[in-house]
Design a protein around this motif. Structure first.
Motif, PDB file in Angstrom:
ATOM      1  N   UNK B  14       4.426  -0.383  10.025  1.00  0.00           N
ATOM      2  CA  UNK B  14       4.986  -0.667   8.700  1.00  0.00           C
ATOM      3  C   UNK B  14       4.446  -2.009   8.197  1.00  0.00           C
ATOM      4  N   UNK B  15       4.343  -3.000   9.095  1.00  0.00           N
ATOM      5  CA  UNK B  15       3.811  -4.299   8.705  1.00  0.00           C
ATOM      6  C   UNK B  15       2.341  -4.183   8.318  1.00  0.00           C
ATOM      7  N   UNK B  16       1.596  -3.428   9.114  1.00  0.00           N
ATOM      8  CA  UNK B  16       0.169  -3.236   8.834  1.00  0.00           C
ATOM      9  C   UNK B  16      -0.029  -2.559   7.476  1.00  0.00           C
ATOM     10  N   UNK B  17       0.757  -1.507   7.218  1.00  0.00           N
ATOM     11  CA  UNK B  17       0.643  -0.782   5.960  1.00  0.00           C
ATOM     12  C   UNK B  17       0.984  -1.696   4.780  1.00  0.00           C
ATOM     13  N   UNK B  18       2.006  -2.544   4.962  1.00  0.00           N
ATOM     14  CA  UNK B  18       2.422  -3.443   3.883  1.00  0.00           C
ATOM     15  C   UNK B  18       1.355  -4.505   3.616  1.00  0.00           C
ATOM     16  N   UNK B  19       0.905  -5.153   4.692  1.00  0.00           N
ATOM     17  CA  UNK B  19      -0.123  -6.183   4.542  1.00  0.00           C
ATOM     18  C   UNK B  19      -1.391  -5.586   3.939  1.00  0.00           C
ATOM     19  N   UNK B  21      -1.680  -3.264   1.721  1.00  0.00           N
ATOM     20  CA  UNK B  21      -1.595  -3.161   0.261  1.00  0.00           C
ATOM     21  C   UNK B  21      -1.720  -4.529  -0.393  1.00  0.00           C
TER      22      UNK B  21
END
Lengths: 224, 103
Positions: B14-19, B21
Motif C-alpha cells: 500500500x505504501x509502495x502504491x501510494x508513493x 502515484x
C-alpha cells in the motif's frame, strides 16, 4: 507559530478523520493499536487507509491491494505534475515532501497567498506538521477503539459513507452521470460474477473500456 | 499466510502504491504532462473509481431481512446532505448516526 496557524484547517480535518480511522481499524479488525499507527506513518493516504480496513477484513489478495490503492491514489499523479516545475527542494526534504503529498497538503501549499512569506523550506515542514496531526489522531482513535467494549456499533458504515461523499463531489465537478451509471453497472456485474476479486475485476474492465473509448475518440477526431 | 506477515506485506505494498502515484511525475512523466491520455484519465478515472468503490463498500453492508432499507436509506440521506451542505463531516456524521441507531 506561523506554520501552525496555516496548518489549522488541516488540523480540524485530520484529527477527527485520523481518529475515525483508528477506531474503525481496531474495532473492525480486532488488531492491536500499533498496526493502525503503522498505516498512518508508512502509508499516509486517507481514503486508501479506510479502504485498507475493508480489504484486510476481506483478506484481499496483494495484487488487488496494490492495484486498488494505486488507482485510488492516482489523482496524486496530477498533483506531482502541477508541482514539477515549482518545487525547488532537494535531497531527503524533497523525498519527504513527495512522500507526504496528500490532498490537503497539496491544496494548502498551492493555495497559499503570496504575502504568506512562506519559503520552500517551510513546505516539507508543513507536510510534516500535517502528518503529525494524522498520526496523532490515529493513535488516539486506536487507543479509544481498543477500550470500546460494545461488540457492534455499526461502524462498517464509515467506509461506504466516505466513498459516497467522494462520489457526490466527483459528480458535482464532472456531471458525468452516464459514465458513473455505467461504472455502477460494471461494479454490480463484477460482484455477481466474482465477488472475491470484485475490485480487481471491475477496475480492470472499466480501465479497458475507457482506453477503448479514448482510442475511438482519437481515431474519429483524426479521420475528420 | 501468517497474520503479521500478511499485514506487513499489505502495508509495504500500500505504501509502495501510494508513493508511486506521488513520485511518478518527478521520476518519469516530466515530458508527458500534456499528454491527452493523461488528461483524459485525470478527468474521468476519479468519478468512475469512486462509483466502483461505493459499490464495493456497500456490498459489505448487511442487506438481508430488510436491512438493505437501512443500509441504502442512510447512504441516500448522506448523499443528499452532502449535495446540499458540501460539508463532509456533517454528512458522514448524519448518515452514519442514522445507520448505527437503526441497524
Amino acid at each position: 507559530m506561523h506554520l501552525f496557524r496555516l496548518s489549522l484547517p488541516v488540523l480540524f480535518g485530520y484529527l477527527p478523520l485520523g481518529m475515525a480511522f483508528g477506531v474503525l481499524f481496531v474495532t473492525e479488525l480486532g488488531l492491536d493499536w500499533y498496526w493502525a499507527v503503522a498505516f498512518s506513518v508508512i502509508v499516509f493516504a486517507g481514503s486508501a487507509q479506510f479502504l485498507s480496513v475493508g480489504l484486510i477484513a476481506n483478506h484481499a489478495g496483494l495484487l488487488e491491494v496494490f492495484v486498488a490503492v494505486f488507482l485510488l491514489n492516482s489523482r496524486h499523479i496530477f498533483y506531482g505534475l502541477t508541482l514539477l516545475s515549482s518545487l525547488k527542494l532537494t535531497g531527503w526534504r524533497k523525498a519527504y515532501m513527495v512522500f507526504a503529498l496528500t490532498d490537503e497538503t497539496f491544496s494548502l501549499i498551492t493555495g497559499l497567498p503570496k504575502e504568506s512569506g512562506l519559503q520552500q523550506q517551510d513546505y516539507w515542514r508543513l507536510a510534516g506538521i500535517n502528518q503529525s496531526y494524522w498520526v496523532f489522531g490515529t493513535l488516539i482513535g486506536a487507543l479509544l477503539g481498543a477500550q470500546l467494549t460494545l461488540p457492534d456499533l455499526g461502524l462498517e458504515i464509515v467506509l461506504p459513507a466516505l466513498f459516497v461523499v467522494l462520489a457526490v463531489e466527483q459528480y458535482r465537478t464532472h456531471r458525468a452521470a452516464g459514465l458513473m451509471l455505467i461504472a455502477c453497472l460494471i461494479g454490480l456485474i463484477a460482484i455477481w460474477l466474482w465477488q472475491d476479486q470484485m475490485l480487481l475485476l471491475s477496475i480492470t474492465t472499466a480501465l479497458v473500456l475507457m482506453l477503448i473509448n479514448y482510442l475511438r475518440q482519437r481515431w474519429t477526431s483524426h479521420s475528420i | 499466510m501468517d497474520q503479521s506477515l500478511y499485514l506487513i506485506s499489505f502495508i509495504a505494498l500500500a505504501a509502495l502504491a501510494t508513493v508511486a502515484t506521488r513520485a511518478l511525475p518527478f521520476l518519469f512523466l516530466s515530458r508527458h504532462s500534456q499528454h491527452p491520455l493523461l488528461e483524459y484519465l485525470g478527468r474521468y478515472l476519479p468519478p468512475v473509481l469512486m462509483v466502483l468503490l461505493v459499490v464495493y463498500a456497500v456490498s459489505d453492508l448487511p442487506m438481508a431481512n430488510q436491512q438493505w432499507v437501512i443500509s441504502l436509506g442512510s447512504l441516500i440521506l448522506l448523499a443528499v446532505t452532502q449535495w446540499l451542505s458540501k460539508n463532509a463531516l456533517l454528512s458522514i456524521a448524519l448518515g452514519s448516526l442514522l445507520y448505527m441507531l437503526l441497524i
